[in-house]
Design a protein around this motif. Structure first.
Motif, PDB file in Angstrom:
ATOM      1  N   GLY A 117       0.805  -1.215   0.000  1.00 43.66           N
ATOM      2  CA  GLY A 117       0.000   0.000   0.000  1.00 43.66           C
ATOM      3  C   GLY A 117       0.838   1.265   0.000  1.00 43.66           C
ATOM      4  O   GLY A 117       2.022   1.264   0.353  1.00 43.66           O
ATOM      5  N   PHE A 118       0.209   2.369  -0.399  1.00 45.05           N
ATOM      6  CA  PHE A 118       0.908   3.639  -0.565  1.00 45.05           C
ATOM      7  C   PHE A 118       1.413   4.213   0.758  1.00 45.05           C
ATOM      8  O   PHE A 118       2.556   4.669   0.841  1.00 45.05           O
ATOM      9  CB  PHE A 118      -0.011   4.659  -1.258  1.00 45.05           C
ATOM     10  N   VAL A 119       0.596   4.188   1.794  1.00 41.75           N
ATOM     11  CA  VAL A 119       0.979   4.818   3.065  1.00 41.75           C
ATOM     12  C   VAL A 119       2.183   4.115   3.682  1.00 41.75           C
ATOM     13  O   VAL A 119       3.139   4.770   4.125  1.00 41.75           O
ATOM     14  CB  VAL A 119      -0.209   4.845   4.048  1.00 41.75           C
ATOM     15  N   ARG A 120       2.179   2.795   3.704  1.00 39.98           N
ATOM     16  CA  ARG A 120       3.323   2.058   4.266  1.00 39.98           C
ATOM     17  C   ARG A 120       4.568   2.245   3.407  1.00 39.98           C
ATOM     18  O   ARG A 120       5.676   2.374   3.923  1.00 39.98           O
ATOM     19  CB  ARG A 120       3.006   0.573   4.393  1.00 39.98           C
ATOM     20  N   ALA A 121       4.391   2.240   2.080  1.00 40.87           N
ATOM     21  CA  ALA A 121       5.533   2.445   1.189  1.00 40.87           C
ATOM     22  C   ALA A 121       6.120   3.836   1.385  1.00 40.87           C
ATOM     23  O   ALA A 121       7.344   4.006   1.409  1.00 40.87           O
ATOM     24  CB  ALA A 121       5.111   2.249  -0.264  1.00 40.87           C
ATOM     25  N   LEU A 122       5.269   4.831   1.550  1.00 37.17           N
ATOM     26  CA  LEU A 122       5.730   6.197   1.775  1.00 37.17           C
ATOM     27  C   LEU A 122       6.476   6.308   3.107  1.00 37.17           C
ATOM     28  O   LEU A 122       7.585   6.861   3.171  1.00 37.17           O
ATOM     29  CB  LEU A 122       4.557   7.176   1.743  1.00 37.17           C
ATOM     30  N   ALA A 123       5.910   5.770   4.170  1.00 35.79           N
ATOM     31  CA  ALA A 123       6.555   5.823   5.489  1.00 35.79           C
ATOM     32  C   ALA A 123       7.887   5.078   5.469  1.00 35.79           C
ATOM     33  O   ALA A 123       8.889   5.546   6.025  1.00 35.79           O
ATOM     34  CB  ALA A 123       5.628   5.230   6.548  1.00 35.79           C
ATOM     35  N   ARG A 124       7.910   3.931   4.811  1.00 38.93           N
ATOM     36  CA  ARG A 124       9.130   3.134   4.713  1.00 38.93           C
ATOM     37  C   ARG A 124      10.221   3.913   3.980  1.00 38.93           C
ATOM     38  O   ARG A 124      11.372   3.941   4.402  1.00 38.93           O
ATOM     39  CB  ARG A 124       8.796   1.830   3.983  1.00 38.93           C
ATOM     40  N   GLN A 125       9.864   4.565   2.888  1.00 40.34           N
ATOM     41  CA  GLN A 125      10.845   5.307   2.100  1.00 40.34           C
ATOM     42  C   GLN A 125      11.347   6.548   2.845  1.00 40.34           C
ATOM     43  O   GLN A 125      12.522   6.881   2.766  1.00 40.34           O
ATOM     44  CB  GLN A 125      10.239   5.694   0.746  1.00 40.34           C
ATOM     45  N   VAL A 126      10.448   7.211   3.567  1.00 39.50           N
ATOM     46  CA  VAL A 126      10.869   8.372   4.363  1.00 39.50           C
ATOM     47  C   VAL A 126      11.913   7.942   5.392  1.00 39.50           C
ATOM     48  O   VAL A 126      12.930   8.609   5.579  1.00 39.50           O
ATOM     49  CB  VAL A 126       9.661   9.042   5.058  1.00 39.50           C
ATOM     50  N   LEU A 127      11.693   6.821   6.044  1.00 41.94           N
ATOM     51  CA  LEU A 127      12.661   6.337   7.030  1.00 41.94           C
ATOM     52  C   LEU A 127      13.963   5.895   6.373  1.00 41.94           C
ATOM     53  O   LEU A 127      15.045   6.057   6.944  1.00 41.94           O
ATOM     54  CB  LEU A 127      12.061   5.199   7.850  1.00 41.94           C
ATOM     55  N   LEU A 128      13.884   5.356   5.155  1.00 42.37           N
ATOM     56  CA  LEU A 128      15.095   4.930   4.447  1.00 42.37           C
ATOM     57  C   LEU A 128      15.980   6.106   4.055  1.00 42.37           C
ATOM     58  O   LEU A 128      17.199   5.950   3.929  1.00 42.37           O
ATOM     59  CB  LEU A 128      14.729   4.136   3.193  1.00 42.37           C
ATOM     60  N   VAL A 129      15.398   7.260   3.850  1.00 44.96           N
ATOM     61  CA  VAL A 129      16.186   8.445   3.503  1.00 44.96           C
ATOM     62  C   VAL A 129      17.224   8.738   4.596  1.00 44.96           C
ATOM     63  O   VAL A 129      18.322   9.180   4.307  1.00 44.96           O
ATOM     64  CB  VAL A 129      15.274   9.672   3.274  1.00 44.96           C
ATOM     65  N   PHE A 130      16.884   8.453   5.828  1.00 42.97           N
ATOM     66  CA  PHE A 130      17.786   8.720   6.941  1.00 42.97           C
ATOM     67  C   PHE A 130      18.864   7.658   7.126  1.00 42.97           C
ATOM     68  O   PHE A 130      19.729   7.802   7.976  1.00 42.97           O
ATOM     69  CB  PHE A 130      16.984   8.895   8.236  1.00 42.97           C
ATOM     70  N   VAL A 131      18.824   6.570   6.395  1.00 41.06           N
ATOM     71  CA  VAL A 131      19.806   5.486   6.354  1.00 41.06           C
ATOM     72  C   VAL A 131      19.915   4.712   7.663  1.00 41.06           C
ATOM     73  O   VAL A 131      19.887   3.486   7.652  1.00 41.06           O
ATOM     74  CB  VAL A 131      21.208   5.989   5.927  1.00 41.06           C
ATOM     75  N   VAL A 132      20.030   5.368   8.783  1.00 37.42           N
ATOM     76  CA  VAL A 132      20.273   4.694  10.063  1.00 37.42           C
ATOM     77  C   VAL A 132      19.207   3.647  10.404  1.00 37.42           C
ATOM     78  O   VAL A 132      19.565   2.552  10.851  1.00 37.42           O
ATOM     79  CB  VAL A 132      20.441   5.728  11.202  1.00 37.42           C
ATOM     80  N   PRO A 133      17.902   3.902  10.203  1.00 43.45           N
ATOM     81  CA  PRO A 133      16.931   2.853  10.537  1.00 43.45           C
ATOM     82  C   PRO A 133      17.159   1.547   9.779  1.00 43.45           C
ATOM     83  O   PRO A 133      16.885   0.471  10.305  1.00 43.45           O
ATOM     84  CB  PRO A 133      15.590   3.476  10.152  1.00 43.45           C
TER      85      PRO A 133
END
Length: 157
Positions: A117-133
């Motif tokens: 789904g879009f919301v989980r994919a968006l949240a996942r990608q936002v967290l990936l931008v920060f690399v550390v998670p």
């Protein structure tokens, strides 16, 4: 202070619920995933290779868009935006990015067998931008971005 640092210095088992101190025999066992083959937890090598492929594609397309303007970090910004948009779009539509498809892995929800789904994919990608998670993993090999969104990278073949 020791109480705060002990939770993350104790290793991946510190993330287990209070009543559950037993780790599965293999990654993904407690989530109901098979030990090997399609549907099993993806290994670190495949995950890193998929990220490298996705980033290389983004940088290549960005260099075409900005016509080789390597000054001022323009190409890096465009590459990050492309990587972000492609990641959200492809994971929400197909459950994998181009790099993940190339190495035979995909994103799946761990709570039930429905699309990410879009919301989980968006949240996942936002967290990936920060690399550390993505660098901090639990006993199942899931990054903190996957734990936060209820997803996991699994093998597709």
């Amino acid at each position: 202070m020791a109480r705060m640092t002990g939770s993350w210095l104790s290793g991946p088992t510190a993330a287990l619920p209070k009543d559950d101190h037993e780790v599965g025999r293999y990654r993904g066992e407690k989530l109901g995933l098979p030990e090997s083959g399609p549907g099993a937890a993806a290994g670190s090598g495949r995950r890193v290779l998929a990220l490298v492929i996705d980033w290389a594609i983004s940088v290549g397309v960005a260099s075409l868009l900005v016509r080789g303007d390597w000054t001022g970090g323009v190409i890096n910004t465009v590459a990050l935006i492309l990587w972000f948009v492609v990641g959200v779009g492809t994971v929400s539509l197909f459950a994998f990015t181009p790099g993940q498809f190339a190495v035979g892995i995909g994103v799946a929800r761990v709570d039930r067998p429905v699309p990410v789904g879009f919301v989980r994919a968006l949240a996942r990608q936002v967290l990936l931008v920060f690399v550390v998670p993505a660098l901090i993993t639990d006993h199942d090999g899931r990054g903190m971005h996957d734990r936060a969104t209820g997803t996991m990278l699994i093998r597709s073949r």
